[in-house]
Design a protein around this motif. Structure first.
Motif, short mmCIF file in Angstrom:
data_model
loop_
_atom_site.label_atom_id
_atom_site.label_comp_id
_atom_site.label_asym_id
_atom_site.label_seq_id
_atom_site.Cartn_x
_atom_site.Cartn_y
_atom_site.Cartn_z
N LYS A 11 5.37 57.72 61.43
CA LYS A 11 4.49 59.29 61.36
C LYS A 11 4.39 58.86 59.43
CE LYS A 11 7.62 61.62 64.48
NZ LYS A 11 8.63 62.56 64.17
N ARG A 12 4.92 57.78 58.69
CA ARG A 12 4.46 57.81 57.60
C ARG A 12 3.71 56.74 57.59
NH1 ARG A 12 7.93 55.28 54.03
NH2 ARG A 12 9.61 55.35 54.65
N SER A 13 2.59 56.75 56.24
CA SER A 13 2.40 55.10 56.26
C SER A 13 2.99 54.43 55.23
CB SER A 13 0.76 55.16 55.17
OG SER A 13 0.07 55.73 55.62
N HIS A 14 2.86 52.76 55.44
CA HIS A 14 3.18 52.38 54.74
C HIS A 14 2.75 50.77 53.38
CE1 HIS A 14 7.06 53.10 56.62
NE2 HIS A 14 6.54 53.54 57.30
N TYR A 15 2.92 50.34 52.43
CA TYR A 15 2.02 49.64 51.52
C TYR A 15 3.25 48.46 50.99
CZ TYR A 15 -0.77 53.36 51.78
OH TYR A 15 -1.72 54.55 51.81
N LEU A 16 2.11 47.33 52.06
CA LEU A 16 3.64 46.02 51.40
C LEU A 16 3.60 45.36 50.38
CD1 LEU A 16 1.84 44.00 54.81
CD2 LEU A 16 3.37 44.71 54.66
N ASN A 108 -3.29 45.76 51.06
CA ASN A 108 -2.27 45.80 51.43
C ASN A 108 -0.96 47.14 52.46
OD1 ASN A 108 -1.23 44.03 49.58
ND2 ASN A 108 -1.72 44.81 48.19
N HIS A 109 -2.23 47.97 52.98
CA HIS A 109 -1.58 49.45 53.48
C HIS A 109 -1.62 48.20 54.90
CE1 HIS A 109 -3.68 53.37 55.49
NE2 HIS A 109 -1.64 52.86 55.79
N LEU A 110 -0.52 48.85 55.28
CA LEU A 110 0.11 48.07 56.47
C LEU A 110 -0.62 48.25 58.15
CD1 LEU A 110 2.24 46.02 57.82
CD2 LEU A 110 3.80 47.73 57.86
N GLU A 111 -0.69 50.20 57.78
CA GLU A 111 -0.69 50.15 59.46
C GLU A 111 -2.14 50.09 59.40
OE1 GLU A 111 -1.69 54.86 61.00
OE2 GLU A 111 -0.62 55.15 58.51
N GLU A 156 0.28 38.38 63.60
CA GLU A 156 0.71 39.38 62.75
C GLU A 156 1.71 39.61 62.05
OE1 GLU A 156 -2.39 41.23 63.34
OE2 GLU A 156 -2.12 42.78 65.04
N PHE A 157 2.92 38.71 62.49
CA PHE A 157 3.53 38.75 60.62
C PHE A 157 3.50 38.01 59.66
CE2 PHE A 157 8.27 37.81 59.26
CZ PHE A 157 8.62 38.77 58.94
N VAL A 158 3.20 36.81 59.66
CA VAL A 158 2.45 35.90 58.86
C VAL A 158 1.18 36.68 57.92
CG1 VAL A 158 1.43 34.01 58.20
CG2 VAL A 158 2.58 33.37 60.56
N HIS A 159 0.54 37.81 58.56
CA HIS A 159 -0.15 38.10 58.01
C HIS A 159 0.31 39.02 56.83
CE1 HIS A 159 -4.51 40.69 58.57
NE2 HIS A 159 -4.50 40.35 57.04
N CYS A 160 1.68 40.00 57.35
CA CYS A 160 2.33 40.43 57.22
C CYS A 160 2.46 40.27 55.90
CB CYS A 160 3.02 41.21 57.64
SG CYS A 160 2.65 43.03 58.94
N ILE A 161 3.01 39.35 55.82
CA ILE A 161 3.79 38.00 55.00
C ILE A 161 3.30 37.85 54.01
CG2 ILE A 161 5.14 35.81 54.00
CD1 ILE A 161 6.97 37.68 55.89
N GLN A 162 1.77 37.33 53.91
CA GLN A 162 0.40 37.19 53.50
C GLN A 162 0.36 38.64 52.53
OE1 GLN A 162 -2.32 35.19 55.48
NE2 GLN A 162 -1.59 33.95 55.72
N HIS A 163 1.15 39.70 52.97
CA HIS A 163 0.18 40.65 52.11
C HIS A 163 1.51 41.07 51.45
CE1 HIS A 163 -3.55 41.05 52.79
NE2 HIS A 163 -4.15 40.80 53.48
#
Length: 261
Positions: A11-16, A108-111, A156-163
């Motif tokens: 319900k809110r945004s997240h930044y890696l 870094n905007h996760l959404e 997608e998870f590896v991409h998240c880890i990269q950021h």
């Protein structure tokens, strides 16, 4: 997706760059697209159980998709996501904005890091189902689709880890992160891979930062500048009349958006 329709923490945004690895795990498994991939993978396995292909054909179908994934991603990333034609077409501008422009505007905007289901699912199915069916009929198609969906979850998870503001313990993942960070913060015209840079090397787009001393002026806007927006205004309009080019943490407009989030 409106904030009222998002589940749980979404319900809110997240930044890696402000998250821990634990927080990423929690957010990852609550994101609707990831939930959809896992659910459809399980459904594909049930279809396979009803119309099974032989173990050899199933393994061949699934393995073919896993092997093809780096090339498919490279082609889509280079010639579609980094295209300069999608934003010129009014009905494609919003799709291009969502699937890649927004990600480069704020990496870094996760959404917006996660792929959009209306684009990822047809692509995965369009590649996996024909190959799988040709190898093992309905069961082969189901196995290939499950492999494609689960591979997407890994990507997608590896991409998240990269950021993520996190130093990977694995040297392999750390090297992937280094290449991908150069793609996002130094020069977007190369290092298109996520988990593999084989095709970057094969097709001449692999680079180390010292090889390109000058930072790309379009690394954050993919060439969609104010001048371009005068002729093709749709992405700018959807972005609140803003075409940003500097580092996302040094923009006043971005800070205001993050405070609001």
């Amino acid at each position: 997706m409106s904030s009222s329709a998002r589940p749980g923490i979404w319900k809110r945004s997240h930044y890696l760059d402000r998250m821990t690895l634990r927080q990423l795990w929690v957010a990852y498994f609550q994101y609707p697209a990831i939930i959809a991939y896992i659910a459809l993978s399980l459904a594909s396995i049930l279809v396979w159980a009803e119309f099974p292909a032989s173990p050899v054909r199933t393994a061949l179908a699934a393995g073919s998709i896993v092997a093809a994934y780096p090339l498919v991603w490279y082609c889509l990333h280079r010639w579609v996501l980094h295209s300069n034609w999608m934003f010129k077409v009014p009905f494609l501008a919003s799709t291009w904005k969502r699937i890649h422009y927004d990600h480069h505007q704020d990496p870094n905007h996760l959404e917006v890091l996660f792929g959009a289901l209306h684009t990822t699912l047809p692509t995965i199915a369009g590649v996996a189902l024909p190959i799988g069916y040709a190898i093992g009929g309905i069961g082969g198609a189901a196995g290939a689709l499950a492999a494609g969906l689960l591979t997407t979850c890994v990507y997608e998870f590896v991409h998240c880890i990269q950021h993520l503001a996190y130093k990977p313990k694995s040297k392999v993942i750390a090297e992937m992160k280094k290449r991908h960070m150069a793609h996002h913060f130094h020069d977007e015209r190369g290092n298109y891979g996520i988990t593999s840079y084989f095709w970057d090397r094969a097709l001449g787009t692999f680079y180390d930062r010292p090889e390109r001393p000058a930072k790309s002026p379009t690394v954050f806007n993919l060439g969609y500048t104010d001048e371009v927006a005068q002729h093709y205004p749709w992405v700018k309009t959807l972005s609140g009349g803003i075409v940003a080019s500097g580092h996302p943490r040094k923009r006043g407009d971005n800070s205001e958006k993050r405070e609001a989030a």
